[in-house]
Design a protein around this motif. Structure first.
Motif, PDB file in Angstrom:
ATOM      1  N   VAL A   1       0.836  -1.216   0.000  1.00 27.02           N
ATOM      2  CA  VAL A   1       0.000   0.000   0.000  1.00 27.02           C
ATOM      3  C   VAL A   1       0.861   1.253   0.000  1.00 27.02           C
ATOM      4  CG1 VAL A   1      -1.681   1.312   1.347  1.00 27.02           C
ATOM      5  CG2 VAL A   1      -1.960  -1.164   1.070  1.00 27.02           C
ATOM      6  N   GLN A   2       1.953   1.233   0.818  1.00 24.76           N
ATOM      7  CA  GLN A   2       2.851   2.384   0.873  1.00 24.76           C
ATOM      8  C   GLN A   2       3.484   2.640  -0.490  1.00 24.76           C
ATOM      9  OE1 GLN A   2       6.179   1.786   3.399  1.00 24.76           O
ATOM     10  NE2 GLN A   2       6.983   3.867   3.193  1.00 24.76           N
ATOM     11  N   ALA A   3       3.951   1.626  -1.103  1.00 22.36           N
ATOM     12  CA  ALA A   3       4.591   1.793  -2.404  1.00 22.36           C
ATOM     13  C   ALA A   3       3.605   2.298  -3.450  1.00 22.36           C
ATOM     14  CB  ALA A   3       5.210   0.468  -2.838  1.00 22.36           C
ATOM     15  N   ASP A   4       2.359   1.806  -3.396  1.00 21.18           N
ATOM     16  CA  ASP A   4       1.360   2.214  -4.372  1.00 21.18           C
ATOM     17  C   ASP A   4       0.993   3.692  -4.192  1.00 21.18           C
ATOM     18  OD1 ASP A   4      -0.595   1.617  -6.458  1.00 21.18           O
ATOM     19  OD2 ASP A   4      -2.084   1.896  -4.864  1.00 21.18           O
ATOM     20  N   ALA A   5       0.765   4.103  -2.927  1.00 20.69           N
ATOM     21  CA  ALA A   5       0.395   5.506  -2.674  1.00 20.69           C
ATOM     22  C   ALA A   5       1.526   6.455  -3.030  1.00 20.69           C
ATOM     23  CB  ALA A   5      -0.006   5.674  -1.210  1.00 20.69           C
ATOM     24  N   GLN A   6       2.747   6.076  -2.687  1.00 21.68           N
ATOM     25  CA  GLN A   6       3.880   6.939  -2.998  1.00 21.68           C
ATOM     26  C   GLN A   6       4.065   7.072  -4.507  1.00 21.68           C
ATOM     27  OE1 GLN A   6       5.670   8.486  -0.495  1.00 21.68           O
ATOM     28  NE2 GLN A   6       6.541   9.701  -2.175  1.00 21.68           N
ATOM     29  N   ALA A   7       3.871   5.996  -5.236  1.00 16.51           N
ATOM     30  CA  ALA A   7       4.015   6.048  -6.689  1.00 16.51           C
ATOM     31  C   ALA A   7       2.952   6.936  -7.311  1.00 16.51           C
ATOM     32  CB  ALA A   7       3.947   4.631  -7.253  1.00 16.51           C
ATOM     33  N   LYS A   8       1.695   6.824  -6.840  1.00 18.19           N
ATOM     34  CA  LYS A   8       0.628   7.657  -7.385  1.00 18.19           C
ATOM     35  C   LYS A   8       0.882   9.125  -7.095  1.00 18.19           C
ATOM     36  CE  LYS A   8      -3.127   4.263  -7.289  1.00 18.19           C
ATOM     37  NZ  LYS A   8      -4.458   3.948  -6.720  1.00 18.19           N
ATOM     38  N   ALA A   9       1.365   9.450  -5.864  1.00 16.11           N
ATOM     39  CA  ALA A   9       1.634  10.854  -5.514  1.00 16.11           C
ATOM     40  C   ALA A   9       2.736  11.428  -6.387  1.00 16.11           C
ATOM     41  CB  ALA A   9       1.990  10.962  -4.045  1.00 16.11           C
ATOM     42  N   ASN A  10       3.780  10.642  -6.619  1.00 16.33           N
ATOM     43  CA  ASN A  10       4.883  11.124  -7.456  1.00 16.33           C
ATOM     44  C   ASN A  10       4.420  11.374  -8.891  1.00 16.33           C
ATOM     45  OD1 ASN A  10       6.602  10.967  -5.277  1.00 16.33           O
ATOM     46  ND2 ASN A  10       7.302   8.875  -5.781  1.00 16.33           N
ATOM     47  N   ILE A  11       3.608  10.491  -9.408  1.00 17.25           N
ATOM     48  CA  ILE A  11       3.104  10.668 -10.784  1.00 17.25           C
ATOM     49  C   ILE A  11       2.210  11.907 -10.869  1.00 17.25           C
ATOM     50  CG2 ILE A  11       1.641   9.608 -12.544  1.00 17.25           C
ATOM     51  CD1 ILE A  11       2.691   6.896 -11.649  1.00 17.25           C
ATOM     52  N   LEU A  12       1.367  12.082  -9.815  1.00 10.91           N
ATOM     53  CA  LEU A  12       0.457  13.226  -9.817  1.00 10.91           C
ATOM     54  C   LEU A  12       1.224  14.544  -9.796  1.00 10.91           C
ATOM     55  CD1 LEU A  12      -2.494  14.094  -9.789  1.00 10.91           C
ATOM     56  CD2 LEU A  12      -2.484  13.897  -7.303  1.00 10.91           C
ATOM     57  N   ARG A  13       2.299  14.635  -9.014  1.00 10.92           N
ATOM     58  CA  ARG A  13       3.104  15.854  -8.961  1.00 10.92           C
ATOM     59  C   ARG A  13       3.744  16.134 -10.325  1.00 10.92           C
ATOM     60  NH1 ARG A  13       1.653  19.263  -5.091  1.00 10.92           N
ATOM     61  NH2 ARG A  13       1.531  18.223  -3.046  1.00 10.92           N
ATOM     62  N   ASP A  14       4.228  15.103 -10.967  1.00 10.31           N
ATOM     63  CA  ASP A  14       4.834  15.307 -12.290  1.00 10.31           C
ATOM     64  C   ASP A  14       3.807  15.828 -13.291  1.00 10.31           C
ATOM     65  OD1 ASP A  14       7.228  14.440 -11.310  1.00 10.31           O
ATOM     66  OD2 ASP A  14       6.981  12.340 -11.998  1.00 10.31           O
ATOM     67  N   MET A  15       2.615  15.309 -13.255  1.00 10.22           N
ATOM     68  CA  MET A  15       1.591  15.743 -14.201  1.00 10.22           C
ATOM     69  C   MET A  15       1.118  17.157 -13.897  1.00 10.22           C
ATOM     70  SD  MET A  15      -0.566  12.202 -14.667  1.00 10.22           S
ATOM     71  CE  MET A  15      -1.423  12.774 -16.118  1.00 10.22           C
ATOM     72  N   LEU A  16       1.132  17.527 -12.568  1.00 14.79           N
ATOM     73  CA  LEU A  16       0.782  18.907 -12.226  1.00 14.79           C
ATOM     74  C   LEU A  16       1.831  19.870 -12.765  1.00 14.79           C
ATOM     75  CD1 LEU A  16      -0.574  18.551  -8.566  1.00 14.79           C
ATOM     76  CD2 LEU A  16      -1.868  19.191 -10.608  1.00 14.79           C
ATOM     77  N   ARG A  17       3.081  19.494 -12.674  1.00 11.95           N
ATOM     78  CA  ARG A  17       4.124  20.368 -13.193  1.00 11.95           C
ATOM     79  C   ARG A  17       4.026  20.493 -14.709  1.00 11.95           C
ATOM     80  NH1 ARG A  17       7.208  17.792  -9.106  1.00 11.95           N
ATOM     81  NH2 ARG A  17       7.903  16.229 -10.635  1.00 11.95           N
ATOM     82  N   GLN A  18       3.530  19.434 -15.358  1.00 13.62           N
ATOM     83  CA  GLN A  18       3.397  19.459 -16.819  1.00 13.62           C
ATOM     84  C   GLN A  18       2.025  20.007 -17.247  1.00 13.62           C
ATOM     85  OE1 GLN A  18       4.151  15.541 -18.215  1.00 13.62           O
ATOM     86  NE2 GLN A  18       6.187  15.408 -17.226  1.00 13.62           N
ATOM     87  N   ASN A  19       1.193  20.417 -16.262  1.00 12.88           N
ATOM     88  CA  ASN A  19      -0.136  20.973 -16.525  1.00 12.88           C
ATOM     89  C   ASN A  19      -1.005  19.985 -17.314  1.00 12.88           C
ATOM     90  OD1 ASN A  19      -2.149  22.865 -16.315  1.00 12.88           O
ATOM     91  ND2 ASN A  19      -1.482  24.084 -18.065  1.00 12.88           N
ATOM     92  N   ARG A  20      -0.916  18.728 -16.892  1.00 14.56           N
ATOM     93  CA  ARG A  20      -1.714  17.658 -17.520  1.00 14.56           C
ATOM     94  C   ARG A  20      -2.705  17.122 -16.502  1.00 14.56           C
ATOM     95  NH1 ARG A  20       2.771  13.676 -19.365  1.00 14.56           N
ATOM     96  NH2 ARG A  20       0.920  12.432 -19.934  1.00 14.56           N
ATOM     97  N   ILE A  21      -3.442  18.079 -15.932  1.00 13.92           N
ATOM     98  CA  ILE A  21      -4.337  17.713 -14.834  1.00 13.92           C
ATOM     99  C   ILE A  21      -5.462  16.822 -15.335  1.00 13.92           C
ATOM    100  CG2 ILE A  21      -5.876  18.655 -13.067  1.00 13.92           C
ATOM    101  CD1 ILE A  21      -4.149  21.150 -13.074  1.00 13.92           C
TER     102      ILE A  21
END
Length: 701
Positions: free
Chosen positions: A263-283
């Motif tokens: 669960v920890q690995a899954d949540a951390q991976a999703k958060a990291n991907i979400l931050r990258d997409m926010l920086r790329q404005n791909r909300i």
């Protein structure tokens, strides 16, 4: 050149005159016919007067009667056929035992039977006489059972044909029905005794197993109680999947820790991907944002607002208040859109932090549980030992209980098969087994006829009237021009067979006085060699022209002449001391030198000793060159004689050493020992022959 000499001999051949034997038998025919007729009449009277005896036969087959249901061991049967030869003989001894005989006697009621009880009709006169003479036991001093057992054993015969497991039980009696009933009763009693023996074994086994099963019950209960007490004391209770609770908890914690880490690995991976997409404005591409109901409505409002802005932009300029209002609304919707995405990212990051904290807590709990499980490991080992001991006792209890039940079942009569079965029951015979009238009459008559004829012929032979003496023809003289080596052995055998008989002449006075024997040790060695080979070649050295050495050789040769065909040969040309042993009225006899030179054959050089059965080969008179090798002559003589005794000097002995079996050196000094050693080196079995001065005190075996 050589010439044959006539040998005067007469062979007497005693032959049986068959014509005289025939005339003697014809003359004494009543000495043959009379006893034969008496034997014929006596045999006929005997076979008709003697009481007939009937023999009935029952047959038993020895085999293992156990099957899968009656065997204690349910595995494959090892011996499916039955006992071996020794086992068959053992069963024969059981059939002829006194215990079985007592059963049959009681079953048949033989007490008081005239045939089996000698005192049933009182003791007869003949029996009284035999008892008085000590030829038989007094029946009155024996118990009735012993008297019947003795007669019963004489009537019973148990045989086993070769290479079979069949026992033939033969019982004889004057009554044919009794003979059949006796054979059948013996077979039935034998089967019953085997069944009783097996039942006794099963009963004994059941008694011993009952005690053992009872003891095992107690021991199993105690062992299981110890297991449960120790389990409760140590807390090693059994949970699901048949494992102790500490071990089960450790497994569950390990599974929870694995899930938390996932669960920890899954949540951390999703958060990291979400931050990258926010920086790329791909909300809009974020799955969690796109699937949110609020975000969907904001997206729809943005689409509608953009459409309205596009519509208004066709008629209004960018600085128009309406256009500015629509842009402001659009920026506000974009801000809401981005804020919602950031909230989603923060939510996932919080979930990852929560999962991390949970992983840490589970790791600590797992370490604590490992220490608890490790501490319980030693106690679990002892618990397994107790469980193993209880399980072994339980298995033993089950096995012994099964054996006990089978032993109880085998006590029943029908459940106990014997190791034999009756394959042929006895029937009452129609013809008696004794006497066989025709064979007894024929054999008795023929035997007396042959004995009578033999007695007549023996009388004629013993008196000499049936023998004829026939003189044998004298041998043909031999006259040949030359001696060939291939005929030497044949000539020697011919001379030995002829054994010419020369007139007995008293020996003249000479320096040689032959003794009757030599050392017992020397004779023993020669006898040992004779036991393993057809001819023993003996060398006696040093033998000079006369004196004790020659006397010793003569004594040894005459001793051996009593054991077989023996030849005494003088190996030296100068050994003239042996000439006085032979009869030679024409001068010095021909001998070894003449044979080696080829001027004489074996018939001329071999002479008969005038004082014994010994053959003598003197030194000879020829002084020319030797034509034949000495080894060839020794080989030829060995084919004819049992013993060859060579008398030789030291020099000649060394030549003969490779061709002889035994060598005796006369003397006991250093020179004799040196000569013995040289003879041994040449290949002869050399020995010293000491104390040759007193030959009269040594008597040969």
């Amino acid at each position: 050149m050589r010439s044959g000499i006539p040998i005067e001999t007469e062979a007497v051949t005693n032959e049986v005159d068959l014509s005289h034997v025939g005339r003697a038998l014809s003359k004494k025919r009543w000495w043959v016919i009379g006893p034969t007729l008496v034997a014929l009449v006596g045999a006929l009277v005997f076979v008709n007067v003697v009481k007939p005896r009937y023999t009935s036969e029952a047959r038993l087959l020895l085999e293992n009667q156990d099957d899968f249901y009656t065997r204690v061991d349910k595995g494959e049967r090892i011996d499916a056929n039955g006992p071996d030869a020794e086992g068959v003989q053992s069963q024969i001894q059981l059939l002829t035992s006194r215990d079985l005989a007592r059963r049959v006697i009681k079953q048949l009621g033989l007490q008081g039977n005239v045939e089996f009880d000698p005192l049933a009709n009182g003791m007869g006169a003949l029996t009284r006489v035999m008892v008085l003479l000590g030829l038989t036991r007094d029946p009155t001093q024996m118990s009735p059972e012993d008297r019947i057992l003795e007669k019963f054993g004489e009537k019973l015969s148990v045989l086993s044909p070769t290479k079979t497991r069949v026992l033939s039980v033969e019982f004889s009696s004057r009554n044919p029905d009794l003979a059949a009933r006796g054979a059948n009763a013996i077979a039935d009693a034998y089967i019953e005794m085997q069944q009783e023996a097996k039942r006794d074994i099963a009963r004994t086994a059941a008694q011993s197993l009952a005690t053992l099963v009872s003891d095992l019950h107690t021991r199993v209960a105690e062992a299981e109680a110890k297991v449960e007490d120790y389990r409760a004391k140590t807390g090693l209770l059994i949970g699901a999947n048949n494992t102790v609770i500490p071990t089960q908890q450790l497994g569950e914690l390990n599974n929870q820790l694995s899930n938390a880490r996932a669960v920890q690995a899954d949540a951390q991976a999703k958060a990291n991907i979400l931050r990258d997409m926010l920086r790329q404005n791909r909300i809009g591409e974020i799955p969690d944002v796109a699937n949110n109901e609020v975000m969907r409505r904001i997206f729809e409002q943005r689409v509608a607002l953009r459409a309205q802005l596009a519509l208004e932009s066709r008629t209004l300029l960018p600085q128009h208040p309406r256009i500015k209002e629509l842009n402001a609304q659009l920026q506000d919707l974009d801000a809401q859109w981005r804020a919602a995405a950031e909230r989603t990212a923060r939510t996932l990051e919080n979930e990852a932090r929560i999962a991390s904290v949970r992983v840490e807590n589970l790791t600590k709990v797992l370490e604590d549980q490992k220490r608890v499980a490790g501490a319980a490991g030693s106690e679990e080992v002892k618990l397994r030992d107790l469980e193993r001991a209880a399980r072994l006792l339980k298995d033993q209890l089950e096995s012994e209980t099964a054996k006990y039940q089978e032993a109880l079942a085998r006590e029943r009569v029908k459940a106990t098969p014997a190791d034999a079965r009756i394959i042929q029951r006895a029937l009452a015979p129609q013809l008696p087994s004794f006497p066989k009238k025709l064979p007894i009459t024929a054999f008795a008559t023929l035997a007396v006829l042959i004995l009578s004829i033999g007695a007549v012929i023996a009388g004629e032979l013993l008196t000499g009237r049936a023998r004829v003496a026939t003189p044998a023809a004298p041998p043909t003289p031999v006259d040949e021009n030359e001696v060939e080596p291939v005929h030497i052995a044949g000539e020697a055998r011919a001379v030995a067979r002829e054994e010419p008989v020369v007139p007995t002449v008293e020996p003249e006075a000479s320096p040689v006085t032959a003794k009757t024997d030599v050392g017992a040790e020397a004779v023993r060695r020669i006898d040992s060699a004779r036991a393993v080979q057809s001819c023993v070649k003996v060398l006696v050295t040093p033998c000079e022209k006369d004196g004790k050495p020659a006397e010793t050789a003569v004594a040894l040769a005459r001793n051996l002449a009593r054991r077989g065909r023996t030849l005494l040969a003088a190996a030296d040309r100068e050994a003239t001391a042996f000439d006085v042993l032979v009869h030679s009225p024409a001068g010095p006899p021909l001998g070894m030198s003449d044979l080696c030179a080829g001027v004489a054959d074996f018939a001329q050089v071999i002479h008969r000793d005038i004082g014994s059965r010994l053959h003598v080969l003197p030194a000879g008179v020829a002084r020319g060159e030797e034509r034949y090798d000495l080894a060839l002559i020794v080989t030829a003589l060995a084919h004819t004689y049992d013993f060859l005794v060579f008398a030789a000097s030291a020099e000649q002995a060394l030549r003969l050493a490779p061709h002889v079996d035994l060598a005796f050196v006369l003397g006991d000094d250093a020179a004799a020992e040196a000569l013995r050693a040289r003879l041994a080196q040449e290949g002869a079995d050399a020995h010293l022959l000491e104390d040759v001065g007193d030959l009269d005190g040594l008597v040969a075996a």
